[in-house]
Design an enzyme around this catalytic site. Structure first.
Site, PDB file in Angstrom:
ATOM      1  N   GLU A 196      -8.668   0.894  -2.921  1.00  0.00           N
ATOM      2  CA  GLU A 196      -9.439   0.576  -1.836  1.00  0.00           C
ATOM      3  C   GLU A 196     -10.329   1.885  -1.902  1.00  0.00           C
ATOM      4  O   GLU A 196     -10.004   2.854  -2.270  1.00  0.00           O
ATOM      5  CB  GLU A 196      -8.634   0.789  -0.515  1.00  0.00           C
ATOM      6  CG  GLU A 196      -7.959  -0.423  -0.168  1.00  0.00           C
ATOM      7  CD  GLU A 196      -6.916  -0.240   1.187  1.00  0.00           C
ATOM      8  OE1 GLU A 196      -5.962  -1.052   1.393  1.00  0.00           O
ATOM      9  OE2 GLU A 196      -6.765   0.918   1.632  1.00  0.00           O
TER      10      GLU A 196
ATOM     11  N   ASN B 273       0.879  -1.186   0.156  1.00  0.00           N
ATOM     12  CA  ASN B 273       0.108   0.112   0.024  1.00  0.00           C
ATOM     13  C   ASN B 273       0.876   1.216  -0.026  1.00  0.00           C
ATOM     14  O   ASN B 273       1.726   1.339   0.924  1.00  0.00           O
ATOM     15  CB  ASN B 273      -1.101  -0.126   1.284  1.00  0.00           C
ATOM     16  CG  ASN B 273      -1.913   0.936   1.151  1.00  0.00           C
ATOM     17  OD1 ASN B 273      -1.469   2.120   1.182  1.00  0.00           O
ATOM     18  ND2 ASN B 273      -2.966   0.789   1.753  1.00  0.00           N
TER      19      ASN B 273
ATOM     20  N   ARG C 179      -6.814  12.959   0.833  1.00  0.00           N
ATOM     21  CA  ARG C 179      -5.617  13.473   1.548  1.00  0.00           C
ATOM     22  C   ARG C 179      -4.413  12.798   1.333  1.00  0.00           C
ATOM     23  O   ARG C 179      -3.167  13.354   1.700  1.00  0.00           O
ATOM     24  CB  ARG C 179      -6.042  12.915   3.193  1.00  0.00           C
ATOM     25  CG  ARG C 179      -6.230  11.516   3.384  1.00  0.00           C
ATOM     26  CD  ARG C 179      -6.102  11.068   5.070  1.00  0.00           C
ATOM     27  NE  ARG C 179      -7.451  11.416   5.411  1.00  0.00           N
ATOM     28  CZ  ARG C 179      -8.136  11.090   6.215  1.00  0.00           C
ATOM     29  NH1 ARG C 179      -7.385  10.204   7.192  1.00  0.00           N
ATOM     30  NH2 ARG C 179      -9.428  11.175   6.568  1.00  0.00           N
TER      31      ARG C 179
ATOM     32  N   ARG D 210      -9.306   8.241  -1.074  1.00  0.00           N
ATOM     33  CA  ARG D 210     -10.226   8.566   0.189  1.00  0.00           C
ATOM     34  C   ARG D 210     -10.940   9.794  -0.389  1.00  0.00           C
ATOM     35  O   ARG D 210     -10.667  10.494  -1.396  1.00  0.00           O
ATOM     36  CB  ARG D 210      -9.515   9.179   1.308  1.00  0.00           C
ATOM     37  CG  ARG D 210      -8.815   7.930   1.945  1.00  0.00           C
ATOM     38  CD  ARG D 210      -8.241   8.444   3.321  1.00  0.00           C
ATOM     39  NE  ARG D 210      -9.151   8.686   4.335  1.00  0.00           N
ATOM     40  CZ  ARG D 210      -9.465   7.634   5.504  1.00  0.00           C
ATOM     41  NH1 ARG D 210      -8.864   6.716   5.537  1.00  0.00           N
ATOM     42  NH2 ARG D 210     -10.532   7.912   6.368  1.00  0.00           N
TER      43      ARG D 210
ATOM     44  N   GLU E   6     -11.265  -9.030   3.253  1.00  0.00           N
ATOM     45  CA  GLU E   6     -10.019  -8.912   4.010  1.00  0.00           C
ATOM     46  C   GLU E   6     -10.109  -8.452   5.405  1.00  0.00           C
ATOM     47  O   GLU E   6     -10.992  -7.735   5.714  1.00  0.00           O
ATOM     48  CB  GLU E   6      -9.487  -7.458   3.305  1.00  0.00           C
ATOM     49  CG  GLU E   6      -8.047  -7.257   4.057  1.00  0.00           C
ATOM     50  CD  GLU E   6      -7.238  -6.179   3.143  1.00  0.00           C
ATOM     51  OE1 GLU E   6      -7.233  -6.203   2.003  1.00  0.00           O
ATOM     52  OE2 GLU E   6      -6.529  -5.559   3.817  1.00  0.00           O
TER      53      GLU E   6
ATOM     54  N   THR F  92      -8.331   3.803   8.506  1.00  0.00           N
ATOM     55  CA  THR F  92      -9.671   3.064   8.585  1.00  0.00           C
ATOM     56  C   THR F  92      -9.800   2.284   9.642  1.00  0.00           C
ATOM     57  O   THR F  92      -9.096   1.325   9.911  1.00  0.00           O
ATOM     58  CB  THR F  92      -9.601   2.002   6.964  1.00  0.00           C
ATOM     59  OG1 THR F  92      -9.209   2.876   6.107  1.00  0.00           O
ATOM     60  CG2 THR F  92     -10.854   1.562   7.066  1.00  0.00           C
TER      61      THR F  92
ATOM     62  N   HIS G 185      -3.690  -4.400   7.764  1.00  0.00           N
ATOM     63  CA  HIS G 185      -3.678  -3.139   8.749  1.00  0.00           C
ATOM     64  C   HIS G 185      -3.033  -3.180   9.879  1.00  0.00           C
ATOM     65  O   HIS G 185      -3.221  -4.097  10.864  1.00  0.00           O
ATOM     66  CB  HIS G 185      -5.499  -2.869   9.092  1.00  0.00           C
ATOM     67  CG  HIS G 185      -5.556  -1.468   9.398  1.00  0.00           C
ATOM     68  ND1 HIS G 185      -5.120  -0.449  10.537  1.00  0.00           N
ATOM     69  CD2 HIS G 185      -5.936  -0.298   8.382  1.00  0.00           C
ATOM     70  CE1 HIS G 185      -5.089   0.752  10.498  1.00  0.00           C
ATOM     71  NE2 HIS G 185      -5.854   0.917   9.242  1.00  0.00           N
TER      72      HIS G 185
ATOM     73  N   HIS H 250      -5.424   3.652  -1.688  1.00  0.00           N
ATOM     74  CA  HIS H 250      -7.003   3.923  -1.219  1.00  0.00           C
ATOM     75  C   HIS H 250      -7.148   5.423  -1.639  1.00  0.00           C
ATOM     76  O   HIS H 250      -6.412   6.402  -1.236  1.00  0.00           O
ATOM     77  CB  HIS H 250      -6.901   4.025   0.207  1.00  0.00           C
ATOM     78  CG  HIS H 250      -8.291   4.113   1.005  1.00  0.00           C
ATOM     79  ND1 HIS H 250      -8.241   4.083   2.595  1.00  0.00           N
ATOM     80  CD2 HIS H 250      -9.331   4.541   0.698  1.00  0.00           C
ATOM     81  CE1 HIS H 250      -9.628   4.413   2.826  1.00  0.00           C
ATOM     82  NE2 HIS H 250     -10.233   4.696   1.709  1.00  0.00           N
TER      83      HIS H 250
ATOM     84  N   HIS I 100       1.023   6.408   1.870  1.00  0.00           N
ATOM     85  CA  HIS I 100       1.691   7.373   2.471  1.00  0.00           C
ATOM     86  C   HIS I 100       2.807   8.104   1.745  1.00  0.00           C
ATOM     87  O   HIS I 100       3.283   8.632   2.385  1.00  0.00           O
ATOM     88  CB  HIS I 100       2.248   6.718   3.907  1.00  0.00           C
ATOM     89  CG  HIS I 100       0.696   6.320   4.722  1.00  0.00           C
ATOM     90  ND1 HIS I 100      -0.183   7.262   4.757  1.00  0.00           N
ATOM     91  CD2 HIS I 100       0.053   5.165   5.187  1.00  0.00           C
ATOM     92  CE1 HIS I 100      -1.239   6.853   5.492  1.00  0.00           C
ATOM     93  NE2 HIS I 100      -1.129   5.544   5.721  1.00  0.00           N
TER      94      HIS I 100
HETATM   95  N1  PXP Z   1      -5.999  -3.056   3.933  1.00  0.00           N
HETATM   96  C1  PXP Z   1      -6.789  -2.156   4.112  1.00  0.00           C
HETATM   97  C2  PXP Z   1      -8.252  -2.282   3.609  1.00  0.00           C
HETATM   98  C3  PXP Z   1      -6.521  -0.775   4.619  1.00  0.00           C
HETATM   99  O1  PXP Z   1      -7.578   0.214   4.580  1.00  0.00           O
HETATM  100  C4  PXP Z   1      -5.271  -0.431   4.802  1.00  0.00           C
HETATM  101  C5  PXP Z   1      -4.802   0.948   5.334  1.00  0.00           C
HETATM  102  O2  PXP Z   1      -5.214   1.708   4.232  1.00  0.00           O
HETATM  103  C6  PXP Z   1      -4.475  -1.443   4.745  1.00  0.00           C
HETATM  104  C7  PXP Z   1      -4.746  -2.625   4.271  1.00  0.00           C
HETATM  105  C8  PXP Z   1      -2.897  -1.122   5.217  1.00  0.00           C
HETATM  106  O3  PXP Z   1      -2.813  -0.865   6.316  1.00  0.00           O
HETATM  107  P1  PXP Z   1      -1.491  -0.246   7.033  1.00  0.00           P
HETATM  108  O4  PXP Z   1      -1.201   0.960   6.094  1.00  0.00           O
HETATM  109  O5  PXP Z   1      -1.740   0.076   8.305  1.00  0.00           O
HETATM  110  O6  PXP Z   1      -0.327  -1.223   6.759  1.00  0.00           O
END
Ligand code: PXP
Length: 249
Positions: free
Chosen positions: A73, A10, A52, A48, A154, A104, A194, A46, A13
């Site tokens: 996402e 992901n 952001r 959003r 998930e 999330t 997550h 994601h 960030h």
């Molecule tokens: N899976 C989903 C559905 C998420 O919303 C997120 C965060 O955007 C992640 C995985 C990844 O989480 P993290 O960034 O905490 O590793």
């Protein structure tokens, strides 16, 4: 090591840091290319509602310029559905979204939101987008996901990762393990994610029903110190150690 366990990276960030200054650097697309070269099996982003981090242009570029499957996402809104149908990513993970949350913070209420979710799941499925529902490890949510015809769930690993190491985390882990077994018995493909880190990934990766992990924040944070390719390689090593039943150094 016959079971396949995919790693979705992901890259949200990277965009968070870029947006802090409003320019083009660092570029999430470049991060996605590094992730691909480092062994990621997919890219997760994601979009959003408040944009952001990832923006609309990022999704278009990721879709056009990255060969790996894109997992978008998205909230269950008409706007996001239209975007998903326009770009047709490999997969769409439907997540709950509140503007004021930092991330999330919980899973989707599939039980309570079934009527709202059903047409969105159907529209995405008809467009060839593989739908997953981001849910708490709760059997009622799994049953509801199955009833709606979503092929994938998930499991939200946030409560497990946030719990103090020891009995509290173990209790959260057991919920995930039980939910993963339940998902498998329902014929659902089961992903998890997550908050996962080097310290928390292996027990989840070792669960036979888990086919994919989506990991972002920790990898991007580690990338500051060791580089994204090294962070991904080390996470992959932890996942592979879990598949072999060992422990990565
Ligand atoms: N899976 C989903 C559905 C998420 O919303 C997120 C965060 O955007 C992640 C995985 C990844 O989480 P993290 O960034 O905490 O590793």
């Amino acid at each position: 090591m016959s079971r396949v366990l995919r790693l979705g990276v992901n890259i949200d960030h990277v965009a968070t840091i870029r947006n802090a200054r409003g320019g083009d650097h660092p570029d999430p697309l470049r991060a996605a290319k590094i992730a691909a070269a480092a062994g990621a099996d997919g890219i997760t982003a994601h979009l959003r509602e408040d944009r952001r981090h990832i923006g609309d242009r990022d999704i278009a570029r990721l879709r056009d310029e990255i060969d790996l499957p894109l997992n978008l996402e998205m909230a269950a809104t008409a706007e996001m559905l239209a975007i998903a149908l326009r770009h047709r990513p490999h997969a769409a993970c439907i997540v709950p979204e509140k503007r004021e949350e930092r991330t999330t913070e919980g899973g989707l209420d599939v039980v309570g939101g079934a009527a709202h979710l059903a047409p969105i799941i159907t529209a995405l499925g008809e467009a060839g987008v593989r739908v997953s529902l981001f849910i708490e490890p709760d059997p009622r949510q799994l049953d509801a996901a199955r009833a709606l015809g979503a092929p994938v769930v998930e499991l939200h690993t946030g409560a497990y990762c946030d719990a103090a190491a020891g009995p509290a985390r173990e209790a959260q882990f057991l919920r995930i393990a039980e939910a993963a077994r339940h998902a498998q018995s329902l014929g659902l493909e089961c992903h998890a994610g997550h908050g996962l880190t080097y310290d928390t990934v292996e027990p989840v990766a070792a669960l036979p029903a888990i086919a994919e992990l989506n990991i972002g924040h920790f990898l991007i944070g580690e990338a500051i110190f060791v580089g994204l390719d090294q962070a991904i390689a080390r996470m992959r090593a932890h996942m592979d150690a879990a598949l072999r039943g060992g422990v990565a150094a």
